[in-house]
Write an enzyme that holds these catalytic residues in place. Structure first.
Site, PDB file in Angstrom:
ATOM      1  N   ASP A   1       4.760  -8.590  14.816  1.00 33.84           N
ATOM      2  CA  ASP A   1       4.334  -8.903  13.492  1.00 33.84           C
ATOM      3  C   ASP A   1       3.890  -7.890  12.348  1.00 33.84           C
ATOM      4  OD1 ASP A   1       4.671 -11.035  15.121  1.00 33.84           O
ATOM      5  OD2 ASP A   1       3.031 -12.239  14.342  1.00 33.84           O
TER       6      ASP A   1
ATOM      7  N   ARG B   1      -3.441 -20.053  14.674  1.00 31.10           N
ATOM      8  CA  ARG B   1      -3.645 -18.665  14.274  1.00 31.10           C
ATOM      9  C   ARG B   1      -2.908 -18.377  12.921  1.00 31.10           C
ATOM     10  NH1 ARG B   1      -0.811 -19.237  19.106  1.00 31.10           N
ATOM     11  NH2 ARG B   1       1.451 -18.939  18.852  1.00 31.10           N
TER      12      ARG B   1
HETATM   13  C1  FRU Z   1       4.138 -14.396  16.473  1.00 33.47           C
HETATM   14  C2  FRU Z   1       2.817 -14.306  17.038  1.00 33.47           C
HETATM   15  C3  FRU Z   1       1.786 -14.589  16.281  1.00 33.47           C
HETATM   16  C4  FRU Z   1       0.566 -13.899  16.972  1.00 33.47           C
HETATM   17  C5  FRU Z   1       1.114 -12.843  17.112  1.00 33.47           C
HETATM   18  C6  FRU Z   1       0.488 -12.189  18.687  1.00 33.47           C
HETATM   19  O1  FRU Z   1       4.957 -13.233  16.713  1.00 33.47           O
HETATM   20  O2  FRU Z   1       2.716 -15.066  18.224  1.00 33.47           O
HETATM   21  O3  FRU Z   1       1.410 -16.305  16.217  1.00 33.47           O
HETATM   22  O4  FRU Z   1      -0.573 -13.908  15.965  1.00 33.47           O
HETATM   23  O5  FRU Z   1       2.510 -13.022  17.241  1.00 33.47           O
HETATM   24  O6  FRU Z   1       1.026 -10.864  18.541  1.00 33.47           O
END
Ligand code: FRU
Length: 484
Positions: free
Chosen positions: A47, A166
């Protein structure tokens, strides 16, 4: 290489310099390295995080697992830019190095307060029984890129969510700071929690309500929610994992969607009169899009051009994932448009009339216009037989379609090789950005977008016209020197 859990969560200091050199060399030898997209020197990128404006520069981080093409112990990598096109990695990292983020500095956002950039993110923690504890925590970055973590939990896991909680996004609405956080309720349905900063203090968050946006409650988790304002209209972008296809059909393993509402009421956490759900991108790869309102009011967005739980041909070169171009979001006739920022034109090194080409370096922009009563069958990454990424722009039949089945190495076949969208019966323009193994196709200057990856063979470098006709331009692009 398949990673064991032990390897995925091995402390950063325990990986040898030799190992890192080996995978770096392997990554650099990949035939699919991009020219003008952000990717990693080795390891996995996911991300976009902390997209913001700070200290006179655009700031953009990404989620990173440095040790191979796997989702393991995540950190943030910092890059900065003065034009939203060229991004330089600075070496600053947000590491998973405290008891509140021991198993990953997961996704989050950023906002300037005084002379510091406040990073608001999820600390992913696993206890000795491997039970997950998600903490919404923070850090401050100064103008020298030094990061100081805030040693307290800013938002605890609510009693009515599971441990899937999150990706906080902080934003300013009419002078007050708010945060939304993605979550899963105890019925295992995706929800978004809404908080207000008490006295505008980013250390002090008060729960208001679950965000009210006509949630169909079919997804099991909402990842990466973002709320931005365009012409005062709230636009919610998010990733409803497991969304029922009866609500809105999609082909990718996980979708990235949005809704536009008439107005926003922070007192009741309500998006007033929200539109039905819409796909953000009609292509094969687009996820975890992060958007924010820049100080000049523009809504800017950047996406992760890969998906969770998909294997990519680059995995054997020990890396995976890249970011999209930065896209400006606007609303026209009630519809969301996404288009690369104007500075992308600075990459053009020449301008030629559109025509088929036997050979390119697969780093270019193509702009084609197809008349309303006409159609075009175009092949990008074409070999001598016209096999490659096939794009059909067909205003006469009100459809654009894309097929990657004949473009190099196959992958993600469980989710099909074709994507399409509907268009109106009118002259239709496509701006097509090609970058070695990335395509971003903007129909009618961003009314519809197709993004994704292909991993072409060496001989797939041409542009072929199989049928139909179009007018337009071919612009070779060059980013200049790139460090990553
Ligand atoms: C989305 C995700 C988020 C998390 C991150 C961990 O791709 O799963 O929800 O914070 O990637 O890398």
């Amino acid at each position: 290489m398949a990673f064991t859990t032990e390897e995925r969560y091995r402390p950063y200091a325990d990986w040898s310099a030799d190992y890192i050199d080996t995978i770096r060399n392997n990554t650099q030898s990949s035939p699919w390295r991009t020219n003008f997209h952000i990717e990693t020197p080795h390891g996995l990128l996911n991300d976009p995080n902390g997209f913001s404006y700070f200290n006179g520069k655009w700031t953009l981080f990404y989620q990173y697992f440095p040790f191979g093409a796997a989702h393991g112990l995540k950190s943030w990598v910092h890059t900065e830019s003065t034009d939203l096109v060229h991004f330089e990695p600075t070496g600053t990292m947000l590491y998973p190095d405290t008891p509140l983020d021991s198993h990953g500095a997961y996704s989050g956002s950023a906002m300037q307060f005084d002379d510091k950039l406040f990073l608001f993110y999820t600390g992913n923690v696993r206890d000795e029984n491997w039970v997950r504890h998600p903490y919404q925590i923070g850090a401050l970055m100064d103008t020298d890129g030094q990061i100081q973590k805030i040693d307290q939990v800013l938002i605890e896991q609510p009693t009515d969510t599971t441990d899937h909680f999150r990706d906080p996004q902080i934003f300013n609405f009419k002078g007050n700071y708010y945060t939304i956080v993605g979550g899963q309720n105890l019925d295992e349905k995706g929800i978004i929690k809404f908080y207000k900063a008490v006295d505008n203090d980013y250390l002090n968050w008060e729960y208001v309500a679950d965000l009210n946006f006509d949630n169909d409650l079919t997804a099991y988790m909402m990842e990466c929610p973002n709320l931005v304002f365009i012409d005062e209209k709230p636009v919610l972008l998010y990733c409803p994992q497991g969304l029922d296809k009866a609500v809105l059909d999609y082909d990718n393993i996980y979708p990235n969607m949005y809704k536009i509402a008439q107005s926003f009421d922070p007192e009741t956490a309500t998006m007033v009169n929200p539109s039905p759900l819409e796909q953000l991108d009609y292509g094969f790869e687009c996820y975890a899009t992060q958007a924010f309102n820049a100080p000049d009011g523009r809504a800017l967005a950047v996406s992760w051009l890969a998906l969770p739980d998909v294997e990519y041909p680059t995995d054997r070169y020990d890396y995976q994932g890249c970011l999209s171009l930065v896209k400006e979001l606007t609303i026209k006739d009630g519809k969301l448009y996404q288009y690369p920022v104007e500075a992308i034109t600075s990459l053009r090194t020449d301008s030629q009339a559109f025509a088929a080409k036997a050979e390119t370096n697969n780093v270019y922009e193509l702009e084609v216009t197809v008349e309303a009563d006409s159609s075009l069958d175009l092949v990008l990454f074409a070999d001598a037989n016209g096999h490659g990424l096939k794009l059909t722009i067909d205003p006469a039949n009100e459809r654009v379609s894309l097929d990657r089945k004949d473009c190099g190495e196959a992958f993600a076949l469980d989710f099909g090789t074709e994507r399409h969208c509907e268009i109106d019966n009118q002259p239709t323009t496509a701006n097509i950005f090609i970058d070695k193994s990335v395509f971003e196709i903007f129909i009618n200057k961003g009314e519809k977008v197709f993004s994704g990856r292909v991993f072409p063979r060496k001989d797939q470098t041409g542009i072929a016209v199989l049928a139909g006709k179009a007018t337009g331009h071919y612009y070779p692009l060059d980013y200049g020197r790139k460090t990553n």
